[in-house]
Design an enzyme around this catalytic site. Structure first.
Site, PDB file in Angstrom:
ATOM      1  N   CYS A   1      -9.663  -2.892 -10.767  1.00  0.00           N
ATOM      2  CA  CYS A   1      -9.217  -1.706 -10.029  1.00  0.00           C
ATOM      3  C   CYS A   1      -7.871  -1.929  -9.342  1.00  0.00           C
ATOM      4  O   CYS A   1      -7.387  -1.077  -8.624  1.00  0.00           O
ATOM      5  CB  CYS A   1     -10.265  -1.271  -9.006  1.00  0.00           C
ATOM      6  SG  CYS A   1     -10.564  -2.495  -7.732  1.00  0.00           S
TER       7      CYS A   1
ATOM      8  N   HIS B   1       0.811  -1.219   0.000  1.00  0.00           N
ATOM      9  CA  HIS B   1       0.000   0.000   0.000  1.00  0.00           C
ATOM     10  C   HIS B   1       0.841   1.265   0.000  1.00  0.00           C
ATOM     11  O   HIS B   1       0.427   2.295  -0.502  1.00  0.00           O
ATOM     12  CB  HIS B   1      -1.027  -0.043   1.134  1.00  0.00           C
ATOM     13  CG  HIS B   1      -2.133  -0.979   0.784  1.00  0.00           C
ATOM     14  ND1 HIS B   1      -2.127  -2.299   1.165  1.00  0.00           N
ATOM     15  CD2 HIS B   1      -3.216  -0.820  -0.005  1.00  0.00           C
ATOM     16  CE1 HIS B   1      -3.189  -2.890   0.647  1.00  0.00           C
ATOM     17  NE2 HIS B   1      -3.867  -2.017  -0.052  1.00  0.00           N
TER      18      HIS B   1
ATOM     19  N   ASP C   1      -4.596  -8.104  -4.675  1.00  0.00           N
ATOM     20  CA  ASP C   1      -4.817  -9.193  -3.728  1.00  0.00           C
ATOM     21  C   ASP C   1      -5.060 -10.516  -4.443  1.00  0.00           C
ATOM     22  O   ASP C   1      -4.664 -11.562  -3.941  1.00  0.00           O
ATOM     23  CB  ASP C   1      -5.992  -8.862  -2.791  1.00  0.00           C
ATOM     24  CG  ASP C   1      -5.543  -7.956  -1.666  1.00  0.00           C
ATOM     25  OD1 ASP C   1      -4.466  -8.221  -1.093  1.00  0.00           O
ATOM     26  OD2 ASP C   1      -6.232  -6.971  -1.375  1.00  0.00           O
TER      27      ASP C   1
ATOM     28  N   GLU D   1     -11.097 -10.676  -5.131  1.00  0.00           N
ATOM     29  CA  GLU D   1      -9.713 -10.568  -4.666  1.00  0.00           C
ATOM     30  C   GLU D   1      -9.173 -11.894  -4.153  1.00  0.00           C
ATOM     31  O   GLU D   1      -7.980 -12.036  -3.897  1.00  0.00           O
ATOM     32  CB  GLU D   1      -9.615  -9.560  -3.518  1.00  0.00           C
ATOM     33  CG  GLU D   1     -10.108  -8.191  -3.872  1.00  0.00           C
ATOM     34  CD  GLU D   1      -9.812  -7.180  -2.795  1.00  0.00           C
ATOM     35  OE1 GLU D   1      -8.825  -6.463  -2.938  1.00  0.00           O
ATOM     36  OE2 GLU D   1     -10.580  -7.103  -1.810  1.00  0.00           O
TER      37      GLU D   1
HETATM   38  C1  PEP Z   1      -6.576  -4.886  -4.964  1.00  0.00           C
HETATM   39  O1  PEP Z   1      -6.383  -5.733  -4.092  1.00  0.00           O
HETATM   40  O2  PEP Z   1      -6.263  -5.059  -6.162  1.00  0.00           O
HETATM   41  C2  PEP Z   1      -7.191  -3.596  -4.610  1.00  0.00           C
HETATM   42  C3  PEP Z   1      -7.535  -2.728  -5.523  1.00  0.00           C
HETATM   43  O3  PEP Z   1      -7.347  -3.313  -3.289  1.00  0.00           O
HETATM   44  P1  PEP Z   1      -6.147  -2.860  -2.341  1.00  0.00           P
HETATM   45  O4  PEP Z   1      -4.930  -2.640  -3.212  1.00  0.00           O
HETATM   46  O5  PEP Z   1      -6.559  -1.632  -1.630  1.00  0.00           O
HETATM   47  O6  PEP Z   1      -5.989  -4.043  -1.436  1.00  0.00           O
HETATM   48 MG    MG Z   2      -7.307  -5.453  -2.171  1.00  0.00          MG
END
Ligand code: PEP
Ligand code: MG
Length: 588
Positions: free
Chosen positions: A526, A211, A479, A455
């Site tokens: 996403c 993140h 994920d 995910e």
């Molecule tokens: C993902 O897991 O691809 C996602 C968009 O969520 P995050 O990166 O916030 O876990």
């Molecule tokens: Mg995620």
């Protein structure tokens, strides 16, 4: 002497500047530039902080004299003497003054910078006793910082000016760009840097989709993570180049290297300028397929940047960032959340905003509380929807706030990391409950489509259930890759195995897209793959028409869309997915 450090490239571009080295735990210190007229006031703040700590130690010494040797052993008084001596040390004070006067750092920043420089000198000392005094120095600095936290800063944070390479070669004055070199930065620390002065950053730890890396990408500054011992190798104020394309940091570059990277930096700026012209061009493929390019945002204020690059909505609002960087147990209440979501919705001026419910846990802890279950793997633990279902009061508060925001524009709700039919039913009934609570209060809300993130491989393999209950799906590739390949996305030691092109990953993505298309349900990606131009053609060929990414990536992806023929890409994409080594097939 020039040397380079290699890590993982996470945010593109070239940054050239002086290093600000930050040991772990120093990110809570505010960093900003002061005006020359404020130098004296900042020096005075440091002086006042130091004097207050000296007084505190004197008081402690007096108390000690009234105690017996059992309560106050001799070592304690000797330790206080050492602290007093360090506080009055000329090198500490003159160093701090230098950073304030010559570099125009604010007082706290100057103190931690000098602390870092002195710590290195202590590390190099032969004498063990002297080496160990480093800990005392840190304690003394900590005390001053704590005292200063209570003092108001009279200084506003002026916006930094980015200098060009030419400026750099010509002068070395106080407003040279700064790059941050840190051991680690939490996502909450990164948020603090959203308004910051840094032109780029490097961390010792982290993977491509940790993140921290994601927030760096959203800041649109060149960044490298997983550079192992970078923060040990670089010294405070060294000149460094960060190459966010290749994942390299060059320390103390020669004039030739500097000129070469200066040229690359200008090329990047030119390319940006060229892409900027696509802002108002609709994203349509050569064969007339309309493609939706949406933005991923972390804070309501990011909506402005999303509009600036022509995003047609927000495909992922990571709401957890509203909950971070607060005191333990301090959660935003319904009103505060409602106002934040409403701000994002209004900021998007009628375009849809997909708000994801809280996704905390794993590498997005809510606080720094030491976890007594540290032996457990947080990525597989109480995270995202699991956390929300375990805290139904908190969850309903968030649900009501999201629903209320829908009275001001188009809102979709997205549920993270959901896998089980029981979780789906529980979630939907809590949403109904939240609606009923608002009805009882007579509070208005609009129609909010509910979607799920794909995910977890188990979710991608249970599409029938998911499509029965949800209005749309959004594939969280970050994920999905982590859980399909059993690779911790934040761990740089296994980063080489984190492979979006693994056939298993691609099959799950392809299967999800085609099933949604078949059933006429909305589907988007996403995760970071959506903003990575190497995958644009592949995803288009698999039938994807909705991509959500950092605003900084939208125009480059749009350029790929404009050059693509989706119909002709379809058979090729299937071949890539079915091949033994899709990575190779993709680059062929
Ligand atoms: C993902 O897991 O691809 C996602 C968009 O969520 P995050 O990166 O916030 O876990
Ligand atoms: Mg995620």
């Amino acid at each position: 002497m020039t040397f380079s450090v290699h890590g993982i490239a996470v945010a593109r571009g070239i940054a050239i500047g002086r290093a600000v080295v930050m040991g772990s735990g120093r990110a809570d210190v505010v960093h900003y530039f002061i005006q020359p007229s404020q130098v004296e006031a900042e020096i005075e703040r440091i002086r006042a902080g130091r004097n207050a700590v000296v007084d505190e130690i004197h008081r402690l010494q007096q108390t000690i004299t009234t105690m017996g040797p059992k309560e106050a052993p001799h070592e304690l008084s000797a330790l206080l003497d050492v602290h007093l001596m360090l506080l009055q040390d000329e090198e500490l004070i003159s160093g701090i003054k230098h950073w304030i006067t010559d570099r125009l750092y604010n007082a706290e920043w100057a103190l931690t910078t000098q602390l870092e420089a002195l710590s290195r000198q202590f590390d190099e000392m032969e004498d063990e006793y002297l080496r160990e005094r480093k800990a005392d120095l840190e304690q003394v600095a900590e005390r001053i910082l704590r005292y200063m936290k209570g003092m108001p800063s009279p200084v506003q944070q002026p916006a930094p000016r980015r200098k060009t390479q030419q400026d750099l070669l010509l002068d070395d004055s106080v407003d040279v760009p700064l790059v941050l070199v840190a051991h680690d930065l939490s996502p909450a620390d990164m948020l603090q840097f959203k308004q910051s002065v840094f032109a780029g950053f490097v961390t010792d730890v982290g993977g491509k989709t940790s993140h921290t890396a994601i927030v760096a990408r959203s800041l649109d500054i060149p960044a490298v993570v997983g550079a192992r011992s970078a923060s040990n190798l670089v010294r405070q104020d060294d000149w460094v180049i960060i190459d966010g394309d290749t994942g390299v940091m060059i320390v103390d570059p020669s004039p030739i290297i500097l000129a070469e990277y200066g040229f690359k930096q200008r090329q990047v700026e030119l390319e940006r300028g060229r892409l900027g012209r696509l802002r108002h061009t609709p994203a349509v493929t050569l064969d007339g397929q309309k493609v939706e390019l949406l933005a991923n945002i972390e804070l309501p204020e990011d909506a402005e940047g999303a509009l600036r690059v022509g995003a047609v909505g927000v495909g992922l609002f990571r709401s957890e960032f509203l909950f971070m960087g607060r005191g333990i147990g301090d959660m935003p209440d319904e009103e505060e959340q409602y106002l934040a979501y409403r701000k994002a919705v209004e900021g998007m001026q009628g375009l849809p905003v997909t708000i994801r419910t809280l996704d905390v846990g794993a590498d997005k802890p809510l606080d720094e509380k030491p976890r007594d279950e540290a032996h457990l793997n947080p990525a597989l633990g109480l995270r995202a929807i699991r956390w929300s279902l375990a805290e139904p009061e908190m969850f309903r508060t968030q649900l009501r706030a999201i629903l209320r925001a829908s009275a001001h524009g188009k809102v979709n709700m997205l549920i993270p990391m959901i896998a089980h039919a029981t979780e789906i039913r529980q979630t939907l009934s809590l949403i109904d409950f939240a609606r009923a609570e608002l009805d009882n209060r007579g509070v208005p809300y609009g129609n909010v489509p509910i979607g799920a993130m794909i995910e977890i491989p188990a979710a991608a393999l249970s599409l029938r259930t998911f499509l029965k209950y949800f209005d749309f799906l959004s594939i969280g590739t970050n994920d999905l890759i982590q859980y399909t390949l059993a690779i911790d996305r934040a761990d740089e030691s296994v980063a080489h195995l984190y492979d979006p092109c693994h056939p298993a990953v691609l099959r799950l993505i392809a299967g999800t897209i085609s099933e949604c298309v078949r059933q006429g349900k909305g589907v988007s990606v996403c995760g970071e793959m959506a903003g990575d131009t190497q995958f644009t053609r592949l995803l288009l060929g698999l039938g994807l028409r909705s991509f959500s990414m950092h605003p900084a990536q939208i125009l480059a992806v749009k350029q790929e869309v404009l050059r693509a023929d989706a119909g002709r890409l379809a058979p090729w994409s299937r071949e890539v997915v079915d091949s033994e080594d899709p990575g190779l097939a993709l680059s062929a």
